[in-house]
Motif scaffolding. Structure first.
Motif, PDB file in Angstrom:
ATOM      1  N   LEU A   1     -14.363   6.926  -8.460  1.00  0.00           N
ATOM      2  CA  LEU A   1     -13.050   7.191  -9.021  1.00  0.00           C
ATOM      3  C   LEU A   1     -12.004   6.601  -8.092  1.00  0.00           C
ATOM      4  O   LEU A   1     -11.971   6.911  -6.899  1.00  0.00           O
ATOM      5  CB  LEU A   1     -12.827   8.704  -9.163  1.00  0.00           C
ATOM      6  CG  LEU A   1     -11.462   9.103  -9.717  1.00  0.00           C
ATOM      7  CD1 LEU A   1     -11.299   8.640 -11.160  1.00  0.00           C
ATOM      8  CD2 LEU A   1     -11.244  10.606  -9.606  1.00  0.00           C
ATOM      9  N   SER A   2     -11.166   5.752  -8.655  1.00  0.00           N
ATOM     10  CA  SER A   2     -10.081   5.208  -7.851  1.00  0.00           C
ATOM     11  C   SER A   2      -8.780   5.859  -8.301  1.00  0.00           C
ATOM     12  O   SER A   2      -8.532   6.013  -9.501  1.00  0.00           O
ATOM     13  CB  SER A   2     -10.071   3.690  -8.019  1.00  0.00           C
ATOM     14  OG  SER A   2      -8.767   3.229  -8.182  1.00  0.00           O
ATOM     15  N   ILE A   3      -7.992   6.284  -7.341  1.00  0.00           N
ATOM     16  CA  ILE A   3      -6.743   6.982  -7.645  1.00  0.00           C
ATOM     17  C   ILE A   3      -5.604   6.230  -6.974  1.00  0.00           C
ATOM     18  O   ILE A   3      -5.691   5.892  -5.798  1.00  0.00           O
ATOM     19  CB  ILE A   3      -6.752   8.418  -7.079  1.00  0.00           C
ATOM     20  CG1 ILE A   3      -7.914   9.211  -7.660  1.00  0.00           C
ATOM     21  CG2 ILE A   3      -5.425   9.125  -7.342  1.00  0.00           C
ATOM     22  CD1 ILE A   3      -8.169  10.524  -6.929  1.00  0.00           C
ATOM     23  N   GLU A   4      -4.557   5.996  -7.762  1.00  0.00           N
ATOM     24  CA  GLU A   4      -3.404   5.364  -7.153  1.00  0.00           C
ATOM     25  C   GLU A   4      -2.180   6.200  -7.490  1.00  0.00           C
ATOM     26  O   GLU A   4      -1.923   6.488  -8.657  1.00  0.00           O
ATOM     27  CB  GLU A   4      -3.254   3.956  -7.716  1.00  0.00           C
ATOM     28  CG  GLU A   4      -2.417   3.062  -6.839  1.00  0.00           C
ATOM     29  CD  GLU A   4      -2.266   1.692  -7.473  1.00  0.00           C
ATOM     30  OE1 GLU A   4      -3.109   0.811  -7.189  1.00  0.00           O
ATOM     31  OE2 GLU A   4      -1.330   1.512  -8.270  1.00  0.00           O
ATOM     32  N   VAL A   5      -1.462   6.616  -6.469  1.00  0.00           N
ATOM     33  CA  VAL A   5      -0.220   7.356  -6.700  1.00  0.00           C
ATOM     34  C   VAL A   5       0.899   6.562  -6.055  1.00  0.00           C
ATOM     35  O   VAL A   5       0.935   6.387  -4.847  1.00  0.00           O
ATOM     36  CB  VAL A   5      -0.296   8.782  -6.112  1.00  0.00           C
ATOM     37  CG1 VAL A   5       1.025   9.503  -6.337  1.00  0.00           C
ATOM     38  CG2 VAL A   5      -1.447   9.551  -6.720  1.00  0.00           C
TER      39      VAL A   5
END
Ligand SMILES: Nc1nc2c(ncn2[C@@H]2O[C@H](COP(=O)(O)OP(=O)(O)O)[C@@H](O)[C@H]2O)c(=O)[nH]1
Ligand SMILES: [Mg+2]
Lengths: 166, 520
Positions: free
Chosen positions: B308-312
């Motif tokens: 899972l890649s998360i970008e905020v």
């Protein structure tokens, strides 16, 4: 015109700093390597006491022992003053110094005595407490010294010299 | 020295040999003085003992000093006397030499050295053993002191953790009630602009309070909680929906654009530690929204190749490059300086990410916004049981009125659940403790039992267990303020079908109730 002389013996357990105190007083030197004294080394120094005049101290640095054997007793003959030396970092050496004083009384009933508690520079490691010293001061002069730094050394010898001049 | 031995007799030759031998060893020096200690005669080598024959009076004075205070008409032996040149000598005053003095010096250097070597070893050993036992005693004392301090610290730490945990745990229940009433008020039609504004402020602040409580709890837990992951299948779309519901209003309130999306590019269902994942996202997004005054916050999730890649990303104040390390430290001053807040969030995010074997990367410059990028590997190898209910599509359109028995001792929560459940079309009964719950559920079995774990007396889990033991077959939803996998397992083992953690909102409750309504 020679100054009157008095024989003074250094008494105390081995390693408390007798030889070092004499070296500091006589030659203003100090060595931190410990070399056991065998027999006796005699040094002398003249002390100007002002009013009573000059007194020559003949100082006997004797091998440190916790008891006075016949040999040490023979060294004591003729002494009029005793510098009892204890090591502040070794409580037992204070008891030894007092034992030695009591033993010496059999041959030196009238000797003047000054108690030196040496190694003042290591005072944070001292086992001898101030209250013990306060108690002892009621019976004899007690002077804290450091042969390493020189603190109190002159004063200790001078104190004894004054008493001997009386 | 002065002892007299019975001398055996030897032949003249032997005696001569012995005399020769001793003489050579002793190197005797005899000094004769008159009654005024003036040197009159001398036999032997004075230089051997460091005497200068040209300065005879100095030597005389030194020797005379040796006998100071002693009767000079006796024989006196002084062994091992240190001579001016450093050698050791036996010094004898010979008594029968009137009217002057005779002093005999015998070399004792060899003997002296032997004795000294011997005593040196003995004395040094004694001094060292004295120091050693002293040092050991000191070490022992230091150790016991350290141990005492360690125990005090451990106690204080445990107390602190327990305190934080209890406090933050205790926040959950009142927050539930706050969220609930907020929702009730939200749904009320007639609202003036100022009331709406007030409500939004309330929601924003309670959200913040909630995040803060969660973080404190997590922080306190870090010491005690095992870092064992709790893998479950995660419905990312649902998670995104939740987050949107939580942050969209906050962002809108601040005039920010808020976007959140998920891409599912892997056929496999993501298996992750959902609690930790949720905490990471909540913290990152809350931070981004907090520190962005204009522009927007964008969140992008991508499930691809088992990770899972998360970008905020935000357009906020940014973080100077030299502070990038620091922002991940708990209670750091960077964040505290930038605004209020304990500065816990990012430190917790970092810890959670590393617990999940993921990586975190920060790209930011002061005044140019920030972008956090996280990659979390999926836990696909671990087979997780599907959570009861969550995978099912809720049944709709059932005509029969369903009944719910609510078991909770907090009257505010009861009132709220009553309101919500009635809204959802349920017939609601309420009891306040486990005993009453068992009685009531057996007397008139409800379709759904909604039971709080933390009840006075018997726990909700006990009630569930008893009911199951007595044959109750309805759907059971357990509510609790304890958001751990362990607590969830306990509840499910007792016989619950679903486990919800407080604070609950109406969306979660609605979903749970839909799942609870069977298509049987
Ligand atoms: N730190 C410190 N060490 C000392 C002092 N006086 C003597 N020593 C050391 O103690 C050890 C024994 O000293 P020494 O004079 O030989 O003791 P003696 O056996 O009484 O003659 C030596 O290693 C000295 O360097 C002092 O005042 N301070
Ligand atoms: Mg010595």
């Amino acid at each position: 015109m020679t100054a009157p002389a008095r024989k003074v013996c250094m008494l105390g357990d081995f390693g408390v700093g007798k030889t070092s105190l004499v070296a500091r007083y006589m030659r203003n030197t100090f060595s931190d390597t410990y070399l056991t004294t065998v027999g006796v080394k005699v040094d002398s120094k003249e002390v100007d006491l002002g009013e009573p005049g000059v007194l020559k101290l003949v100082v006997w640095d004797i091998a440190g022992r916790s008891v006075l054997d016949a040999l040490n007793m023979s060294y004591l003959r003729g002494a009029s003053g005793l510098l009892l030396v204890a090591d502040g970092t070794r409580e037992a050496s204070l008891r030894t110094a007092i034992d030695l004083l009591l033993q010496s009384r059999s041959v030196l009933a009238d000797a003047e005595a000054v108690l030196i508690i040496n190694k003042l520079d290591l005072v944070e490691r001292w086992e001898v407490g101030p209250s013990t010293l306060a108690g002892l001061r009621q019976t004899m002069p007690v002077i804290e010294t450091s042969a390493l730094s020189g603190d109190g050394v002159e004063q200790a010898f001078l104190e004894l010299a004054k008493r001997l001049a009386r | 020295m002065s002892e007299k031995h019975e001398m055996p007799t030897f032949s003249a030759g032997v005696e001569h040999h012995v005399a020769q031998f001793l003489f050579e060893r002793a190197q005797p020096l005899l000094l004769q003085f008159d009654e005024n200690w003036q040197l009159v005669n001398l036999h032997g080598d004075p230089a051997r003992f460091g005497f200068d024959p040209d300065h005879a009076d100095a030597a005389a004075r030194q020797l005379r000093d040796l006998f100071l205070g002693m009767p000079l008409d006796e024989t006196i032996d002084l062994p091992f006397v240190h001579m001016p040149n450093g050698r050791s000598a036996h010094v004898h005053l010979l008594g029968d030499s009137e009217p002057g003095f005779q002093v005999l010096l015998l070399d004792a250097q060899g003997e002296h050295d032997r004795q000294q070597a011997q005593q040196q070893v003995g004395n040094e050993a004694a001094l060292i053993s004295g120091q050693k036992s002293k040092a050991i005693a000191q070490l022992r004392q230091i150790r016991s002191e350290l141990e005492r301090q360690r125990m005090r610290l451990a106690e204080a730490n445990a107390l602190k953790n327990a305190l934080i945990a209890t406090l933050s745990h205790d926040f959950r229940t009142p927050l539930t009630s706050i969220f609930g009433y907020l929702h009730l008020l939200d749904t009320q039609a007639s609202q003036s602009a100022s009331v709406r504004h007030a409500l939004r402020a309330l929601r924003r602040n309670s959200n913040y309070l909630f995040t803060l409580a969660e973080n404190l709890l997590e922080y306190a837990r870090a010491d005690t909680r095992s870092s064992m992951l709790e893998p479950v299948r995660v419905d990312l779309a649902h998670l995104v929906e939740d987050l949107e519901g939580m942050f969209q209003p906050l962002a809108a309130d601040q005039g920010l654009e808020f976007t959140i999306g998920v891409e599912l590019l892997d056929a496999q269902t993501p298996v992750l530690d959902e609690l930790r994942l949720r905490q990471i996202l909540v913290n990152l997004i809350a931070n981004a929204v907090r520190y962005t005054k204009k522009g927007g916050v964008g969140v992008a999730l991508r499930w691809q190749d088992g990770a899972l890649s998360i970008e905020v990303r935000d357009s906020g104040i940014g973080i100077a490059e030299e502070l990038h390390e620091q922002v991940f430290v708990a209670f750091n001053r960077v964040r505290q300086a930038a605004g209020s807040g304990a500065g816990l969030g990012l430190s917790i995010v970092k810890r959670l990410v590393s617990q999940m074997h993921g990586s975190i990367d920060l790209q930011s410059r002061l005044g140019e916004g920030s972008c956090f990028h996280i990659v979390l590997p999926g836990l696909a190898s671990v087979v997780a049981a599907p959570q009861a209910g969550t995978d099912e599509t809720p049944a709709l359109g059932s005509s029969r009125i369903r009944s719910v028995l609510v078991v909770d001792d907090d009257p505010d929560i009861c009132y709220l659940l009553d309101a919500w459940l009635s809204d959802l079309g349920f017939r609601v009964r309420i009891v306040g403790d486990a005993g009453a719950a068992v009685e009531s559920a057996l007397a008139d079995p409800p379709d759904v039992l909604l039971v709080d774990v933390e009840l006075p007396g018997l726990s909700g889990n006990t009630a569930v267990f008893r009911l199951r033991a007595k044959g109750y077959r309805g759907h059971i939803v357990t509510l609790s303020a304890t958001p751990t996998e362990e607590a969830r397992k306990v509840a499910l083992n007792a016989g619950a079908d679903q486990y919800l953690t407080k604070p609950i909102n109406i969306e979660v409750l609605a979903r749970a109730m839909q799942a609870a309504t069977p298509r049987r």
